[in-house]
Design a protein around this motif. Sequence first.
Motif, PDB file in Angstrom:
ATOM      1  N   VAL A   1       0.835  -1.204   0.000  1.00 28.80           N
ATOM      2  CA  VAL A   1       0.000   0.000   0.000  1.00 28.80           C
ATOM      3  C   VAL A   1       0.871   1.255   0.000  1.00 28.80           C
ATOM      4  O   VAL A   1       0.494   2.269  -0.608  1.00 28.80           O
ATOM      5  CB  VAL A   1      -0.992  -0.013   1.185  1.00 28.80           C
ATOM      6  CG1 VAL A   1      -0.300   0.070   2.515  1.00 28.80           C
ATOM      7  CG2 VAL A   1      -1.985   1.146   1.052  1.00 28.80           C
TER       8      VAL A   1
ATOM      9  N   ASP B   1       1.767   1.701  -3.566  1.00 29.90           N
ATOM     10  CA  ASP B   1       0.625   2.225  -4.323  1.00 29.90           C
ATOM     11  C   ASP B   1       0.361   3.691  -3.980  1.00 29.90           C
ATOM     12  O   ASP B   1      -0.053   4.472  -4.844  1.00 29.90           O
ATOM     13  CB  ASP B   1      -0.619   1.385  -4.041  1.00 29.90           C
ATOM     14  CG  ASP B   1      -0.608   0.062  -4.792  1.00 29.90           C
ATOM     15  OD1 ASP B   1       0.256  -0.110  -5.682  1.00 29.90           O
ATOM     16  OD2 ASP B   1      -1.461  -0.793  -4.501  1.00 29.90           O
TER      17      ASP B   1
ATOM     18  N   GLU C   1       2.694   5.693  -6.085  1.00 32.91           N
ATOM     19  CA  GLU C   1       2.259   5.758  -7.480  1.00 32.91           C
ATOM     20  C   GLU C   1       1.062   6.690  -7.639  1.00 32.91           C
ATOM     21  O   GLU C   1       0.967   7.435  -8.629  1.00 32.91           O
ATOM     22  CB  GLU C   1       1.922   4.352  -7.978  1.00 32.91           C
ATOM     23  CG  GLU C   1       3.132   3.447  -8.122  1.00 32.91           C
ATOM     24  CD  GLU C   1       2.773   2.082  -8.698  1.00 32.91           C
ATOM     25  OE1 GLU C   1       1.668   1.956  -9.262  1.00 32.91           O
ATOM     26  OE2 GLU C   1       3.596   1.157  -8.577  1.00 32.91           O
ATOM     27  N   GLU C   2       0.129   6.641  -6.693  1.00 31.09           N
ATOM     28  CA  GLU C   2      -1.045   7.514  -6.769  1.00 31.09           C
ATOM     29  C   GLU C   2      -0.625   8.978  -6.671  1.00 31.09           C
ATOM     30  O   GLU C   2      -1.133   9.845  -7.402  1.00 31.09           O
ATOM     31  CB  GLU C   2      -2.019   7.163  -5.643  1.00 31.09           C
ATOM     32  CG  GLU C   2      -3.403   7.769  -5.813  1.00 31.09           C
ATOM     33  CD  GLU C   2      -4.156   7.208  -7.011  1.00 31.09           C
ATOM     34  OE1 GLU C   2      -4.838   8.009  -7.700  1.00 31.09           O
ATOM     35  OE2 GLU C   2      -4.070   5.997  -7.269  1.00 31.09           O
TER      36      GLU C   2
ATOM     37  N   LEU D   1      -3.662   7.230   0.786  1.00 33.30           N
ATOM     38  CA  LEU D   1      -3.959   6.907  -0.611  1.00 33.30           C
ATOM     39  C   LEU D   1      -5.390   7.298  -0.948  1.00 33.30           C
ATOM     40  O   LEU D   1      -5.665   7.864  -2.015  1.00 33.30           O
ATOM     41  CB  LEU D   1      -3.718   5.422  -0.873  1.00 33.30           C
ATOM     42  CG  LEU D   1      -3.762   4.967  -2.329  1.00 33.30           C
ATOM     43  CD1 LEU D   1      -2.882   3.737  -2.518  1.00 33.30           C
ATOM     44  CD2 LEU D   1      -5.168   4.650  -2.813  1.00 33.30           C
TER      45      LEU D   1
ATOM     46  N   TRP E   1      -6.225  10.018  -3.805  1.00 38.14           N
ATOM     47  CA  TRP E   1      -7.070   9.695  -4.962  1.00 38.14           C
ATOM     48  C   TRP E   1      -8.300  10.603  -5.010  1.00 38.14           C
ATOM     49  O   TRP E   1      -8.659  11.119  -6.076  1.00 38.14           O
ATOM     50  CB  TRP E   1      -7.509   8.232  -4.903  1.00 38.14           C
ATOM     51  CG  TRP E   1      -8.403   7.867  -6.043  1.00 38.14           C
ATOM     52  CD1 TRP E   1      -8.025   7.579  -7.327  1.00 38.14           C
ATOM     53  CD2 TRP E   1      -9.834   7.815  -6.031  1.00 38.14           C
ATOM     54  NE1 TRP E   1      -9.133   7.335  -8.107  1.00 38.14           N
ATOM     55  CE2 TRP E   1     -10.254   7.473  -7.334  1.00 38.14           C
ATOM     56  CE3 TRP E   1     -10.796   8.011  -5.046  1.00 38.14           C
ATOM     57  CZ2 TRP E   1     -11.593   7.331  -7.675  1.00 38.14           C
ATOM     58  CZ3 TRP E   1     -12.131   7.871  -5.374  1.00 38.14           C
ATOM     59  CH2 TRP E   1     -12.528   7.530  -6.674  1.00 38.14           C
TER      60      TRP E   1
ATOM     61  N   ARG F   1      -5.293   0.167  -7.930  1.00 41.37           N
ATOM     62  CA  ARG F   1      -4.949   0.780  -6.641  1.00 41.37           C
ATOM     63  C   ARG F   1      -6.212   1.118  -5.857  1.00 41.37           C
ATOM     64  O   ARG F   1      -6.170   1.285  -4.631  1.00 41.37           O
ATOM     65  CB  ARG F   1      -4.123   2.048  -6.854  1.00 41.37           C
ATOM     66  CG  ARG F   1      -2.730   1.817  -7.420  1.00 41.37           C
ATOM     67  CD  ARG F   1      -1.868   3.069  -7.340  1.00 41.37           C
ATOM     68  NE  ARG F   1      -2.374   4.183  -8.116  1.00 41.37           N
ATOM     69  CZ  ARG F   1      -2.054   4.442  -9.373  1.00 41.37           C
ATOM     70  NH1 ARG F   1      -1.231   3.628 -10.028  1.00 41.37           N
ATOM     71  NH2 ARG F   1      -2.541   5.497 -10.009  1.00 41.37           N
TER      72      ARG F   1
ATOM     73  N   HIS G   1      -7.558  -0.496  -2.320  1.00 43.48           N
ATOM     74  CA  HIS G   1      -7.355   0.016  -0.968  1.00 43.48           C
ATOM     75  C   HIS G   1      -8.502   0.934  -0.549  1.00 43.48           C
ATOM     76  O   HIS G   1      -8.953   0.899   0.592  1.00 43.48           O
ATOM     77  CB  HIS G   1      -6.032   0.778  -0.900  1.00 43.48           C
ATOM     78  CG  HIS G   1      -4.843  -0.012  -1.334  1.00 43.48           C
ATOM     79  ND1 HIS G   1      -4.365  -1.103  -0.640  1.00 43.48           N
ATOM     80  CD2 HIS G   1      -4.024   0.135  -2.419  1.00 43.48           C
ATOM     81  CE1 HIS G   1      -3.299  -1.589  -1.261  1.00 43.48           C
ATOM     82  NE2 HIS G   1      -3.074  -0.853  -2.338  1.00 43.48           N
TER      83      HIS G   1
END
Length: 264
Positions: free
Chosen positions: A7, A10, A13-14, A136, A140, A159, A162
Amino acid sequence: MSDPTSVIDDLREESEELDRLVAGLPPQRWSLATPAPGWTVAHQIAHLAWTDRSALLAVTDADGFHALVEKALAAPASFVDEGAEEGAEAPPGELLARWRAGRTALEDALRAAPPGARFPWYGPPMSAASMATARLMETWAHGQDVADALGVVRPPTDRLRHVARLGVRTRDFAYGVHGLTPPADPFRVELRAPSGALWTYGPEDAPQRVTGSALDFCLLVTQRAHRTGLALRAHGPDADRWLGIAQAFAGPPGRGRPPREAGS
């Protein structure tokens, strides 16, 4: 014990995806209004930078974080907006650099956290994995506000698993912040992932069920879209009630978003 590595990866990356969306914007585009009333693109990034800084304090300086909580309790209705407003006043380049530095420091702190450690937060204490999941989700969701302001459609990724899992786990919290008693029995939730996989939660024989798009479920639980425009179906009155109040983020009940007008 949950390994936070995936996580945290991720989350990075987010964040990088949203960074690419705003990094090349001319200064005037940072002043574009987003769907959040009173918040511009700059406010959205400033809020992420502010919350990353809060999370870093929680992970590395519990006393410093508790002092921040005291400030929040003194002005619960305005604390978040004030943090975003202060950050949004900075020049875009400075704000972007601040967000990058803060999220990198938080990532390093989460990776270095000892197994089993729990950190204070505005709600219950969090593990490193839970903290990364919450960051995250916010990255997002606020990134969606930025994308909407810029007229950009972001391809969904897995992703979102999560965010979806957090949305399911916060069912009882959503009831609680509305002053309602949560149902005693778990629900069944079946969501079609962006990759085409089926994500499932809860017992297969649960009479109360939610089915549909994982993307739309995430938009719902982060209150980035009104339920009427989403491909989600509730099976049973309790499940239907939940979809009307679902909220994956901490704090008082969100105001949500109005239904989209035809053709918008």
